[in-house]
Motif scaffolding. Sequence first.
Motif, PDB file in Angstrom:
ATOM      1  N   TRP A  67     -14.721 -11.399  -5.592  1.00 20.53           N
ATOM      2  CA  TRP A  67     -13.232 -11.914  -6.391  1.00 20.53           C
ATOM      3  C   TRP A  67     -12.626 -10.360  -6.437  1.00 20.53           C
ATOM      4  O   TRP A  67     -13.195  -9.356  -6.555  1.00 20.53           O
ATOM      5  N   PRO A  68     -11.314 -10.781  -5.939  1.00 20.91           N
ATOM      6  CA  PRO A  68     -10.716 -11.857  -5.465  1.00 20.91           C
ATOM      7  C   PRO A  68     -10.895 -12.183  -4.216  1.00 20.91           C
ATOM      8  O   PRO A  68     -11.471 -11.394  -3.539  1.00 20.91           O
TER       9      PRO A  68
ATOM     10  N   THR B 210     -14.343  -2.307  -0.124  1.00 20.33           N
ATOM     11  CA  THR B 210     -12.917  -1.682  -0.507  1.00 20.33           C
ATOM     12  C   THR B 210     -12.857  -2.206  -1.832  1.00 20.33           C
ATOM     13  O   THR B 210     -12.195  -1.479  -2.581  1.00 20.33           O
ATOM     14  N   VAL B 211     -12.907  -3.527  -2.009  1.00 23.24           N
ATOM     15  CA  VAL B 211     -12.700  -4.197  -3.322  1.00 23.24           C
ATOM     16  C   VAL B 211     -13.303  -3.572  -4.328  1.00 23.24           C
ATOM     17  O   VAL B 211     -13.046  -3.314  -5.235  1.00 23.24           O
ATOM     18  N   ALA B 212     -14.804  -3.328  -4.100  1.00 21.50           N
ATOM     19  CA  ALA B 212     -15.549  -2.864  -5.067  1.00 21.50           C
ATOM     20  C   ALA B 212     -15.196  -1.607  -5.506  1.00 21.50           C
ATOM     21  O   ALA B 212     -15.320  -1.194  -6.665  1.00 21.50           O
ATOM     22  N   VAL B 213     -14.967  -0.814  -4.387  1.00 18.41           N
ATOM     23  CA  VAL B 213     -14.545   0.862  -4.778  1.00 18.41           C
ATOM     24  C   VAL B 213     -13.180   0.926  -5.553  1.00 18.41           C
ATOM     25  O   VAL B 213     -13.086   1.744  -6.447  1.00 18.41           O
ATOM     26  N   ALA B 214     -12.299  -0.031  -5.173  1.00 20.04           N
ATOM     27  CA  ALA B 214     -10.917  -0.231  -6.023  1.00 20.04           C
ATOM     28  C   ALA B 214     -11.313  -0.505  -7.528  1.00 20.04           C
ATOM     29  O   ALA B 214     -10.773   0.230  -8.373  1.00 20.04           O
ATOM     30  N   HIS B 215     -11.982  -1.450  -7.673  1.00 17.24           N
ATOM     31  CA  HIS B 215     -12.659  -2.029  -8.874  1.00 17.24           C
ATOM     32  C   HIS B 215     -13.299  -0.866  -9.725  1.00 17.24           C
ATOM     33  O   HIS B 215     -12.972  -0.516 -10.998  1.00 17.24           O
TER      34      HIS B 215
ATOM     35  N   ASP C 171     -17.783   4.109   2.039  1.00 20.34           N
ATOM     36  CA  ASP C 171     -17.526   5.676   2.336  1.00 20.34           C
ATOM     37  C   ASP C 171     -16.027   5.716   2.823  1.00 20.34           C
ATOM     38  O   ASP C 171     -15.257   6.600   2.276  1.00 20.34           O
ATOM     39  N   ALA C 172     -15.773   4.723   3.694  1.00 17.31           N
ATOM     40  CA  ALA C 172     -14.333   4.624   4.171  1.00 17.31           C
ATOM     41  C   ALA C 172     -13.262   4.507   3.015  1.00 17.31           C
ATOM     42  O   ALA C 172     -12.073   5.152   2.871  1.00 17.31           O
ATOM     43  N   ALA C 173     -13.693   3.498   2.227  1.00 13.89           N
ATOM     44  CA  ALA C 173     -12.587   3.152   1.154  1.00 13.89           C
ATOM     45  C   ALA C 173     -12.313   4.298   0.212  1.00 13.89           C
ATOM     46  O   ALA C 173     -11.401   4.935  -0.505  1.00 13.89           O
ATOM     47  N   GLU C 174     -13.381   5.182  -0.225  1.00 14.39           N
ATOM     48  CA  GLU C 174     -13.345   6.188  -1.088  1.00 14.39           C
ATOM     49  C   GLU C 174     -12.443   7.304  -0.281  1.00 14.39           C
ATOM     50  O   GLU C 174     -11.877   7.892  -1.070  1.00 14.39           O
ATOM     51  N   GLN C 175     -12.928   7.481   0.905  1.00 14.47           N
ATOM     52  CA  GLN C 175     -12.180   8.539   1.753  1.00 14.47           C
ATOM     53  C   GLN C 175     -10.555   8.054   1.624  1.00 14.47           C
ATOM     54  O   GLN C 175      -9.523   8.978   1.251  1.00 14.47           O
TER      55      GLN C 175
ATOM     56  N   VAL D 270      -5.878  -5.760  -0.215  1.00 17.92           N
ATOM     57  CA  VAL D 270      -7.210  -5.598   0.689  1.00 17.92           C
ATOM     58  C   VAL D 270      -7.194  -6.889   1.446  1.00 17.92           C
ATOM     59  O   VAL D 270      -7.169  -8.063   1.124  1.00 17.92           O
ATOM     60  N   CYS D 271      -7.395  -6.659   2.730  1.00 18.17           N
ATOM     61  CA  CYS D 271      -7.492  -7.711   3.771  1.00 18.17           C
ATOM     62  C   CYS D 271      -8.731  -7.223   4.573  1.00 18.17           C
ATOM     63  O   CYS D 271      -8.977  -6.385   5.150  1.00 18.17           O
ATOM     64  N   GLY D 272      -9.255  -8.438   5.278  1.00 18.48           N
ATOM     65  CA  GLY D 272     -10.461  -8.504   6.275  1.00 18.48           C
ATOM     66  C   GLY D 272     -10.287  -8.961   7.523  1.00 18.48           C
ATOM     67  O   GLY D 272      -9.150  -9.344   7.744  1.00 18.48           O
ATOM     68  N   PHE D 273     -11.444  -9.297   7.833  1.00 19.35           N
ATOM     69  CA  PHE D 273     -11.344  -9.958   9.511  1.00 19.35           C
ATOM     70  C   PHE D 273     -12.619 -10.507   9.627  1.00 19.35           C
ATOM     71  O   PHE D 273     -13.826  -9.928   9.360  1.00 19.35           O
ATOM     72  N   ASP D 274     -12.852 -11.732  10.235  1.00 17.00           N
ATOM     73  CA  ASP D 274     -13.748 -12.492  10.390  1.00 17.00           C
ATOM     74  C   ASP D 274     -14.018 -13.988   9.641  1.00 17.00           C
ATOM     75  O   ASP D 274     -14.165 -15.066  10.020  1.00 17.00           O
TER      76      ASP D 274
END
Length: 362
Positions: A293-294, A263-268, A237-241, A280-284
Motif C-alpha cells: 500500500w499504496p 522506496t515506499v517503505a523508506v518513505a513511510h 539503500d538507494a531510496a535512503e540515498q 513512486v513508480c516501478g517496473f515489471d
Amino acid sequence: MKHRPARGWRTAPTISDVAASAGVSPMTVSRVINGHTNVRAATRDAVNLAIAALNYAPNPAARSLAGAGRARIGLLYSNPSAGFLSELLVGSLDGASRSDVQIIIEKCELGDHEMEVTQRLIDGGIDGVVLPSPLCESDAIIELLVAAGVPTVAVATSRSLDKILTIRIDDRDAALTMMRHVMALGHRRIGFISGNPNVTASADRLEGYRAALAEAGVAPDETLIAQGLYTYRSGLDAAEQLLGLADPPSAIFASNDDMAAATVAVAHRRGMDVPGDLTVCGFDDTTLSTAIWPELTTIHQPIADMARGAIELLVSQIRRSKDAEPINPHRLFDFTLIRRQSDAAPRQRPRASRPAPERQRS
C-alpha cells in the motif's frame, strides 16, 4: 508463506513433494500448474518457488518415457525478484504443457556453478535451453550452448544476439513512457534507481530516463541517480540515498517493483505520504506491485507471456525441418503503463509569507 525444508529424493520429486515443500495441498499445486485464477498470489508464488527449488517436471511432460521423442527443455534461473521468477515459471510451465514438452528447471548462480549446470544439461542430451535475465547476459553460457549446438532463447535481454533466439520488450521506450507520465503530473525533480549494471536492460531503462529529461528540457542531475541491484535490500539503500539529499526528489522511478516497494517503505519510515509527498513508480508489474500500500504505478512487462513465447519459439526451432521456412528468431513484446495509487501531482511547497506593504501617510 514459509517453505518446509526439502528432503532428498532418490527418484524424481512428485506433486505431493511440491505440496509439502510449499505447505499447501496437492490440489492447490495442480491448480497453479494448470493456470487456475482462484489461487491467491502469495500461494501461487510459494508453489512456483517450490517447483523451482525441487526441479519438479510437471505433467504431462513428466509422464513421458525416455526416448519417446518428447523434447526436453532446460530453464535456468538466477533472478533476485521472487515476483519475476513466479511469473516466469507460470508462463514456462504453461508453455511446456501446451507444446507437450518436458521442462527441467535448474537454479543457477553466476560463476563456476553456471557452467557446471549448463554442461550437465548438455551432457544429459537437453534439446533446448531458456535463459532468462540475468543469465542471458552470460557470454560463457551462451558460447557453451552454441558450441554444443543446443537451441537457446534469451528472455528479457536488450542485446542483439545473432547466435541465439531472443524474447524482449523495448526497455528504453518503456522507461521513457513512464517518465513522460510522471513529468505530465508536474514533476521535474525525479530520482531514478537503476538496475544491476551487468544486465543490459538496466542501461536501456536508464537511457529512457535520461531521454525523457532531455525531451522536456530538464537539466540532468547525477545526484538523482542511485545504483540498485534489482533487490529489495538495494532499493532500501538507494531510496535512503535519494531521500537524504538536501533537495530530495518529488518522485522516484525504480527499475523494478522490488526496489519501488522498498522506496515506499523508506518513505513511510520517514513519515512521508505516498503519493502526497512522494510519487513512486516501478517496473515489471509483478504480484508485489499490488501486495503493498499504496499499489504501485508500474510498467507491465508481460513476463508470463514472454516465457510462453520463449517455449513456443524454442520448440519451433527444435522441431523445424531443414527445408522449412526460417522462423523469426527475435520477438518484441508490447509493454503497458499501469497506473495505480502511488503517483500524484507534486505537492506545492508553501511560499514564505511576505510582510504587507506599509500604507503611505497622507
